[in-house]
Design a protein around this motif. Structure first.
Motif: not given
Length: 158
Positions: A1-27
């Motif tokens: 149960k905790f491992t699933q939550e941790r993996e989900k949090a990790k995926e959310d973190h990676e998505k947020a990181k990618e979004k930030i990188v995409k937003d900042n590349t043009g700026k």
């Protein structure tokens, strides 16, 4: 149960990181764009340096130096013109703002003046004060005028 939550949090973190990188590349800007105050003259100076790399004859060096000085003087003239135009625009804007804030006086002829003379002068009421506050100890023109009229009436009566 905790491992699933941790993996989900990790995926959310990676998505947020990618979004930030995409937003900042043009700026992101180059350092010359960021500090562009002397960018135009630096570009001319850089082109001069590139043209005079290595062994260059003295005559060629002098010609290129004179050309550089001409370019710099032209750039300075253009900048002066831009500054003057900007100052003129600011000055015009200030004058227009002043003109807009000035009350416009309208005259419709002598008819208005005659009507104004005929109208009664109504004393203006004072607004914005608390009527519950006792102000009898303060000087008041209206109250003094009423008291003086009352005194005159009483003096005539007695």
């Amino acid at each position: 149960k905790f491992t699933q939550e941790r993996e989900k949090a990790k995926e959310d973190h990676e998505k947020a990181k990618e979004k930030i990188v995409k937003d900042n590349t043009g700026k992101l800007k180059k350092i010359n764009e960021k500090f562009g105050m002397a960018a135009a003259s630096d570009m001319v100076e850089d082109s001069f340096k590139k043209a005079t790399v290595g062994f260059v004859s003295q005559q060629k060096f002098r010609e290129q130096r004179q050309e550089l000085e001409k370019r710099e003087s032209i750039i300075e003239e253009i900048e002066k013109r831009k500054r003057l135009e900007e100052q003129e625009r600011n000055h015009k804007d200030k004058r227009q703002k002043k003109a807009a804030t000035r009350p416009t006086l309208l005259s419709f002829g002598d008819d208005e003046e005659e009507q104004e003379e005929e109208e009664e002068i109504v004393p203006k009421k004072k607004l914005g004060k608390d009527p519950r506050v006792d102000t009898s100890f303060l000087p008041d023109r209206e109250r003094e005028a009423a008291e003086s009229k009352e005194r005159e009436r009483l003096t005539l009566e007695w």
